[in-house]
Design a protein around this motif. Structure first.
Motif, short mmCIF file in Angstrom:
data_model
loop_
_atom_site.label_atom_id
_atom_site.label_comp_id
_atom_site.label_asym_id
_atom_site.label_seq_id
_atom_site.Cartn_x
_atom_site.Cartn_y
_atom_site.Cartn_z
N LEU A 554 0.82 -1.21 0.00
CA LEU A 554 0.00 0.00 0.00
C LEU A 554 0.85 1.26 0.00
N PHE A 555 2.08 1.14 0.49
CA PHE A 555 2.96 2.30 0.58
C PHE A 555 3.25 2.90 -0.79
N SER A 556 3.12 2.10 -1.87
CA SER A 556 3.44 2.60 -3.22
C SER A 556 2.45 3.66 -3.68
N ILE A 557 1.26 3.73 -3.07
CA ILE A 557 0.29 4.75 -3.47
C ILE A 557 0.81 6.15 -3.18
N LEU A 558 1.61 6.29 -2.12
CA LEU A 558 2.07 7.61 -1.69
C LEU A 558 3.25 8.05 -2.55
N GLN A 559 3.05 9.08 -3.34
CA GLN A 559 4.11 9.61 -4.19
C GLN A 559 4.07 11.14 -4.23
N GLU A 560 3.04 11.69 -4.87
CA GLU A 560 2.94 13.13 -5.00
C GLU A 560 2.68 13.82 -3.66
N GLU A 563 5.74 15.40 -2.18
CA GLU A 563 6.12 16.67 -2.78
C GLU A 563 5.22 17.80 -2.28
N LEU A 564 3.94 17.48 -2.09
CA LEU A 564 3.02 18.49 -1.54
C LEU A 564 3.45 18.87 -0.13
N LEU A 565 3.92 17.91 0.64
CA LEU A 565 4.37 18.20 2.00
C LEU A 565 5.49 19.22 2.01
N GLU A 566 6.40 19.12 1.04
CA GLU A 566 7.49 20.10 0.96
C GLU A 566 6.95 21.48 0.61
N ARG A 567 5.98 21.54 -0.29
CA ARG A 567 5.43 22.84 -0.69
C ARG A 567 4.62 23.48 0.43
#
Length: 1477
Positions: A554-560, A563-567
């Motif tokens: 399930l961890f593979s779902i988390l990607q973008e 990047e949002l967390l950094e923004r």
């Protein structure tokens, strides 16, 4: 320009606004839907219907996909699938899901359809357009089984009548806490309020009951004896210590300290006992409160947990050794295995506030002192005024607190209670054998037992605790340690453990139901928020990562979302559509976060591999009867095993090189044996330690001696190596050195950097042979400043810096090789300043180094030359150490003379090459040392399983160069092989599953009684299995190799799941890529391309409930790595095309592709018209290729080269240089030119050359004619020095290239990049420049088309005009040559005019023997021989160009000043072709 900037700015602003509008349009539907949904107050069972309706309205890739291809209400208009599914499990169209079939009911219908929609989305998207669509609406047997599994999971996890919270409650939950990746809450500190703190503390008499040291053993107990030994050294302490405050008013702090003292949790300490930082300040700590809710008398109250902030203490102390690295992790429990008739039950006990139960010794209390003082009345000492309070129980914020508590509880459980330690599940250790497991996690003690399905009698007996739990309770009661009765479990078939739940009847372990529901609520709240903050998104990611613990893919779902967390760090952000899809997918699939403990182990193990052109997989079900067989020696042949050179008549002239791995082959040269060792050997899988020489000299005798001694050698590295120079100052040289140093097989290396500036002889007075004394070269170093003086001239400064660069690289290389367990040596003169450096002193003090002293004369040298060898081999020291020279006769002395160039000439330069006796002694000792530590078949170490594995493992990868790591790998592999017994393959596979890593999705091969570390992975001995290939295919598109490796795993997973028998199964799969191994283990990758493939693996995992468990092996042990030969011409065409494409992409030479196709068509004529794709690729490359043409060589340079060759008695070389230039011969033409094809007519001064089988006339001979009296005499004289018949050049072409390179290096013309083709190009260009007759040049050069010749010549003239060699002009004054031309005008060339007066005198001393009677002739346009080239029709007037045309060499090339050995050329035969010492 300003208007352009304004336009660009406006365009950028419009683009940003448009993107924001797109994001907001997608958000509005989410916000509206979520808000309305919360108002309806639906249950979690109803949530599936609303989410399914929600996903259809999303303006995002997920919404478009569901509406276009995956609408549950109806199938797509194209009912027929456009692709052949071939039994693949996915995709499954949601419209085929109907109540009453395959476990689907009216209650779970929407949840099942939602799950399938999200699974299909992750399986089919990730590219520019979806794949595997339209979907087939017919169900196969494996898809029916998958539906059954999905429906069962939904029923177990989400179907209940609990009502979702309100929107405000969900938002409050989202905003309340921040979670890390382990699911632990991270909260903000609050001001302490005493009345809220006391209810959370243990009652009086329940804190600090026993000292922690009573329950410690071994190194942890010893560590607690003296706290001061764990303070960091002052130089390791932070420069600026952090300060921490106590967040409490004086009044509240007094209350807290008073009550803490009364309950036994606090004490007071003296400031003189408190440690201080490097600035003398007290190291004191802070405190604060965090929110905690607790049920008190049936009511929920908001309280505070007292938290000690021990950051100052932690940064000044070392971490105590202990058990903090072996805490059990819930992910490991997912690897437990239940049989179909087995059930699992658990008993659990829990301490009350374990950290507060134990006190610390009084000596430790000052280390836990607080920064805020309190009135002494708090401790019953009001007369003391303000005192320093401190904690006397284990502080939870201390870095070693977990170590102590875990060690104490384990001591109570295993030592005092008597629970077998072998049953303990611990991180870094395999899961215990048997059916009894113990989990000790800080204050929790859990026992897990596996039984056959419970009978009525056994069920009734579970009402009382087991014997071990009864004994545990008795021990705790005897020690006075209270337990938390509310958390006690006795014979439970279901219960909670580390945030998860286990179900012993269904055989599952999953995320806790309360945590799952909370996650669904905050996910909906997150989707409903107009913007999100960093706090909110981090909270959601932390919980999502914890949920993925129970279903790692399930961890593979988390990607973008990352990047949002950094923004979000700067300001709140709108959720972009891609992140909305990820949140939605994870939310909908979180209900499947469970592991199936009854998933059976497949009896079939697989291995996969990929290359840039294709992939494959193989399977095995039984072991081989034999493995690790050493190939037999090949039959001895009378030719070189690399280049094929025959040995007939050569044994007496030179020695032959043996194969280092003793395969039976022999070789003609050191370079051949080096090439053979790198891959062609039949025993290439077995490790052969390599020797590498840096600064080897032009003839590299030490490398040759090592090769003759049977040592594998690297190619020698030196600037003067013919044909293969290495310059460490260039970027290419640095890359080559780095590649050589990183060679996994490199075991020994020798460095001999230049010693010119390190000599102590510099600065001394020197007596010349005529008796005069002169000052020698300036001193640039001293014993006090061995790395050079600060004030130096520009030239000396450059020389010192270069010398320092070489020496420091050498010393660093020695240290690295020594630390890696290898052998290393450094040679320099006995009186070198390098021995005065601190670096050498530090190495000597560290131990393990030898200083060997000897003189060259003791090993056959012609002179006394004391030298020192710095190394780490006792074998070398015994063989070479000769500090006392007995004296030798007939030794030469040293002279210093003035050279004709005005520079001093030192005879020490003649001793720069090692004597052959030294080389053989060094090589013999080195070979003996390497063989003593290298197992058979390469070395002399006895052949055992361990030794054979050592030869396989050592150097197999870059990581396998560390000797200690290799030893651990061998031990782990041996341990694994002992578990691989023929006929017991199923038992071995179950044993492998117990060797799981932290996440439960990988196998970590281990060494008995050693902890598995995250950093070290040991290879699995896959060679023991009997493999059979099941898949072999080529790629449809080019991808990065890491993506292809994961795709190969996915392909095998798809193949397995085509069978209904493989549902709910654990597959063991072997890979040889650590990147792939860790990506599959973690569940995701930072690479988006890899992650989209991992999402497809996740989709198959969730649909089938099957699990891929990965193992890592070496490439040489991976059967799938062995590629099959092409089966037909079309297959071969595809392989060749991909190879040519790979050559193009990697920037290799076009010539390689041309040779490849030419060779295939020449030796396999039937393929001439059957390679269309490869031929087209080659033609495409040819059109795009810009050729790099050879630099045309000036006539002046050719004459200088010929003069040097002639003076050194290489008449064949001189003749070919002249003929190739004046007749425009191609390289192959002049290298194969026979003596009998040259005719010189002395009466007409005419030279006739006959060419056979040329490029432009393969069936007919071609004749070329040139009339020139001087050249005719030179050619005629040269022919008398050559055999009557046969080729002029009787050596391999490689030797001619090496000789040509030596000439280029001698005249310092390397920057012009001259090659052999420069002769033809230079001759044609020179002739055209003088005659302007294109027809004559085209005829003489044998070009068929004048346009081709013109392009060729125009490009050459442009190149020559830009070259420094072409800029020659008359110069007046000293150094003026007879032609009025000075080489000092040539950039980078030696000033031969100033060195020798008339620099180009071949007609004098150099050519008098060649030309016979030569007399000077006056007048412009006349050569020294009295013949003008203008007499030749159409030929260039060479005499008019330079006056005396043949005045080249002069004193610069006379034999007594330039011995043949200086160029590496022998008088009788060319040296480089003969490898003799």
């Amino acid at each position: 320009m300003s208007r352009l900037r304004l336009a660009l700015t406006q365009a950028k602003m419009w683009l940003e606004a448009h993107c924001e509008r797109v994001c907001l349009s997608g958000k509005r539907s989410a916000v509206t839907f979520s808000s309305d949904f919360f108002k309806e107050r639906k249950s979690y069972a109803d949530l599936g219907h609303h989410l399914l309706d929600f996903v259809k309205k999303l303006d995002s890739p997920l919404g478009h996909f569901v509406r276009s291809f995956c609408d549950p209400a109806q199938p797509t208009p194209a009912a027929e699938a456009t692709f052949d599914r071939k039994g693949d499990l996915l995709p499954i169209h949601p419209s085929v899901v109907r109540p009453g079939q395959h476990g689907v009911t009216q209650q779970n219908l929407e949840w099942v359809q939602l799950s399938l929609s999200l699974i299909n989305f992750n399986y089919c998207t990730g590219w520019s357009k979806p794949i595997c669509v339209p979907m087939d609406t017919r169900l196969s047997a494996n898809q029916c089984a998958a539906l059954q599994e999905v429906a069962r999971t939904v029923d177990d996890n989400i179907l209940d009548a609990d009502i979702l919270p309100t929107l405000s409650e969900a938002k409050a939950a989202l905003q309340s806490k921040r979670y890390d990746y382990s699911g632990n809450a991270v909260e903000y500190m609050q001001e302490l309020e005493a009345d809220k703190v006391f209810p959370t503390w243990p009652r009086q008499g329940e804190a600090g009951i026993r000292c922690i040291t009573e329950f410690l053993t071994g190194e942890v107990q010893e560590a607690m004896q003296d706290p001061k030994q764990w303070i960091l050294p002052e130089d390791k302490q932070p420069v600026a210590s952090k300060r921490s405050l106590v967040r409490a008013s004086d009044r509240e702090w007094l209350k807290i300290c008073t009550e803490g003292y009364r309950r036994g949790m606090m004490c007071m300490v003296d400031d003189k006992d408190v440690p201080r930082d490097r600035s003398g300040h007290l190291v004191v700590n802070g405190a604060g409160g965090v929110k905690k809710t607790k049920m008190v008398n049936g009511q929920e109250k908001v309280l505070q947990r007292f938290i000690s902030v021990l950051i100052p203490t932690n940064e000044h102390m070392l971490e105590l050794p202990g058990a903090q690295d072996t805490l059990p992790y819930v992910g490991m429990l997912t690897a437990l295995h239940l049989g179909p008739d087995e059930e699992l039950y658990m008993e659990s006990e829990d301490f009350s506030s374990a950290f507060n139960l134990f006190s610390v010794p009084d000596a430790w209390c000052p280390f836990f002192a607080y920064s805020k003082k309190v009135d002494g009345a708090a401790f019953g000492k009001p007369e003391l005024g303000k005192v320093r309070p401190a904690l006397r129980v284990i502080p939870m914020g201390w870095k070693s607190a977990v170590t102590l508590v875990q060690a104490a509880v384990r001591h109570i459980v295993f030592d005092l209670t008597g629970v077998p330690r072998a049953t303990s599940i611990e991180k870094g250790h395999p899961i215990p054998e048997g059916k009894h497991y113990t989990v000790v996690y800080l204050d929790n003690f859990d026992e897990i037992r596996v039984y056959q399905k419970l009978t009525a009698e056994l069920e009734s007996s579970t009402a009382s605790p087991t014997d071990t739990h009864q004994k545990f309770n008795e021990v705790c009661d005897g020690l006075g340690l209270p337990r938390n009765g509310s958390k006690q479990l006795i014979g439970a078939l279901a219960g909670g453990i580390q945030g998860g739940e286990f179900d012993g009847v269904r055989g599952t372990i999953k995320v806790g139901r309360d945590k799952l529901k909370n996650f669904l609520a905050i996910s909906m709240a997150l989707l409903s928020a107009p913007t999100v903050t960093e706090f909110q998104i981090r909270h959601w990611i932390g919980k999502a990562a914890f949920i993925a613990t129970f279903r790692r893919p399930l961890f593979s779902i988390l990607q973008e979302v990352f990047e949002l967390l950094e923004r979000c760090r700067g300001k709140a952000q709108v959720l972009p559509p891609s992140v909305v899809d990820e949140i939605f997918c994870f939310t909908g699939l979180a209900v499947h976060a469970q592991s199936e403990l009854r998933a059976q182990v497949s009896p079939e193990i697989s291995c996969t591999d990929a290359s840039p052109t294709g992939g494959g997989s193989a399977v095995a079900v039984k072991f081989k009867t034999k493995s690790l067989v050493v190939p037999e020696e090949v039959e001895e042949r009378a030719q070189c095993g690399c280049c094929g050179t025959g040995f007939t008549g050569m044994e007496d002239e030179r020695r032959l090189y043996p194969c280092p791995r003793k395969c039976g082959e022999r070789f003609c040269s050191a370079l051949c044996v080096a090439d053979h060792s790198d891959g062609a050997c039949t025993r290439h899988d077995f490790y052969a330690p390599k020797f590498g020489e840096r600064f080897s000299g032009p003839r590299y005798p030490l490398s040759k001696a090592c090769g003759l001694a049977g040592i594998a050698i690297q190619r020698p590295m030196d600037k003067l190596v013919p044909g293969d120079p290495w310059d460490i100052l260039t970027s290419e040289g640095k890359e080559r050195l780095a590649a050589a140093e990183s060679d996994p097989s490199l075991k020994a290396e020798h460095w001999a950097p230049e010693c010119r500036t390190f000599s102590r002889a510099r600065g001394r007075w020197i007596q010349l042979p005529d008796g005069n004394w002169i000052q020698g070269p300036r001193q640039v170093r001293s014993p006090e400043e061995p790395w050079g003086f600060q004030e130096l001239t520009r030239g000396d400064s450059v020389a010192v810096r270069q010398g320092n660069l070489f020496m420091r690289k050498a010393l660093r290389a020695l240290v690295r090789r020594h630390l890696a367990g290898g052998l290393a040596s450094l040679e320099h003169p006995y009186n070198s300043y390098v021995w005065d450096t601190e670096e050498v002193d530090e190495m000597l003090q560290s131990g393990g180094w030898f200083v060997t002293c000897y003189s060259h004369c003791c090993f056959g040298g012609d002179r006394i030359k004391w030298t020192q060898l710095f190394h780490n081999s006792p074998f070398l020291h015994r063989a070479l150490h000769k500090p006392d020279c007995p004296g030798h006769s007939d030794l030469r002395g040293y002279r210093v003379t003035w050279g004709s160039d005005g520079q001093l000439s030192f005879d020490t330069a003649l001793e720069s090459e090692y004597p052959w006796g030294f080389c053989t002694a060094y090589a013999g000792a080195m070979a003996a040392h390497l063989r003593s530590i290298t197992p058979e078949p390469v070395g002399d170490y006895p052949r055992t399983l361990e030794s054979l594995l050592y030869t396989q493992v050592r150097g197999a990868t870059r990581g396998l160069q560390d000797e200690q790591y290799v030893i651990r790998v061998v031990a782990a592999v041996c341990h694994t092989l002992n578990k691989m017994t023929e006929g017991a393959e199923a038992d071995h596979l179950r044993w492998l599953l117990r060797q799981v890593g932290l996440r439960g999705t990988d196998v970590r091969i281990s060494i008995p009684d050693q902890q598995i570390t995250r950093e070290e992975v040991y290879p699995y001995p896959a060679f023991r299995w009997l493999w059979k290939t099941v898949l072999s295919y080529k790629w449809a598109a080019e991808q990065h190799i890491n993506v292809l490796e994961v795709t190969a795993v996915l392909t095998e997973f798809r193949r397995r799941l085509r069978s209904v028998d493989n549902m709910n199964t654990r597959f063991l799969n072997v890979v040889d890529s650590l990147v792939t191994y860790f990506a599959l283990t973690k569940g995701r990758s930072g690479s988006k391309r890899m992650n989209r493939t991992l999402r497809r693996v996740m989709a198959l995992n969730l649909a089938s409930k099957s699990v891929l468990v990965s193992l890592w092996t070496l490439s040489k042990w991976n059967y799938a790595d062995e590629e099959d030969l092409p089966t037909d011409a079309s297959h071969l065409d595809a392989i060749l095309a991909e190879y040519i494409n790979s050559l193009y992409q990697q920037g290799d030479s076009l010539t390689q592709a041309g040779w490849l196709l030419s060779g295939m068509k020449r030796f396999l004529p039937r393929l001439r018209y059957q390679l269309p794709t490869a031929q087209q690729y080659y033609q495409n490359w040819l059109r795009d290729h810009v050729p790099l043409r050879a630099t045309p060589m000036p006539w002046l340079v050719v004459k200088a080269f010929a003069a040097v060759a002639w003076q050194n008695h290489h008449y064949d070389l001189a003749l070919l240089l002249l003929l190739s230039y004046v007749f425009f011969l191609r390289t192959t033409e002049f290298l194969t030119l026979p003596v009998e094809n040259i005719v010189v007519d002395s009466r007409s001064n005419q030279i006739v050359v006959t060419l056979e089988k040329t490029k432009t006339s393969k069936q007919f001979q071609q004749s070329l004619v040139l009339r020139h009296r001087g050249l005719a005499k030179i050619v005629a004289k040269a022919l008398t020095r050559l055999p009557l018949k046969g080729p002029i050049w009787r050596f391999p072409p490689r030797v001619f290239r090496e000789s040509f390179t030596l000439l280029v290096n001698h005249f310092h013309l390397q920057e012009h990049a001259f090659s052999l083709y420069s002769l033809r190009r230079g001759g044609a260009t020179h002739t055209y420049a003088r005659s302007r007759d294109l027809h004559y040049v085209a005829l003489q050069g044998r070009w068929r088309d004048l346009r081709t010749a013109r392009i060729y010549l125009d490009d050459a003239r442009a190149t020559l005009a830009s070259s420094a060699c072409g800029q020659v002009r008359p110069v007046r004054g000293q150094g003026r040559s007879c032609a009025g031309v000075s080489m000092s005008d040539v950039s980078g060339a030696p000033n031969l005019d100033q060195q020798h007066g008339c620099a180009w005198k071949i007609a004098g001393r150099a050519a008098s023997s060649a030309c016979g009677q030569v007399r000077p002739v006056r007048g412009q346009g006349r050569s020294c021989a009295g013949v003008s080239m203008s007499d030749v029709s159409g030929a260039p007037n060479l005499d008019q160009q330079h006056g005396c045309a043949w005045k080249i060499a002069g004193r610069a090339v006379l034999g007594h000043l330039l011995p043949a050995g200086k160029l590496g050329l022998s008088v009788d035969k060319v040296g480089p072709v003969r490898e003799s010492p």
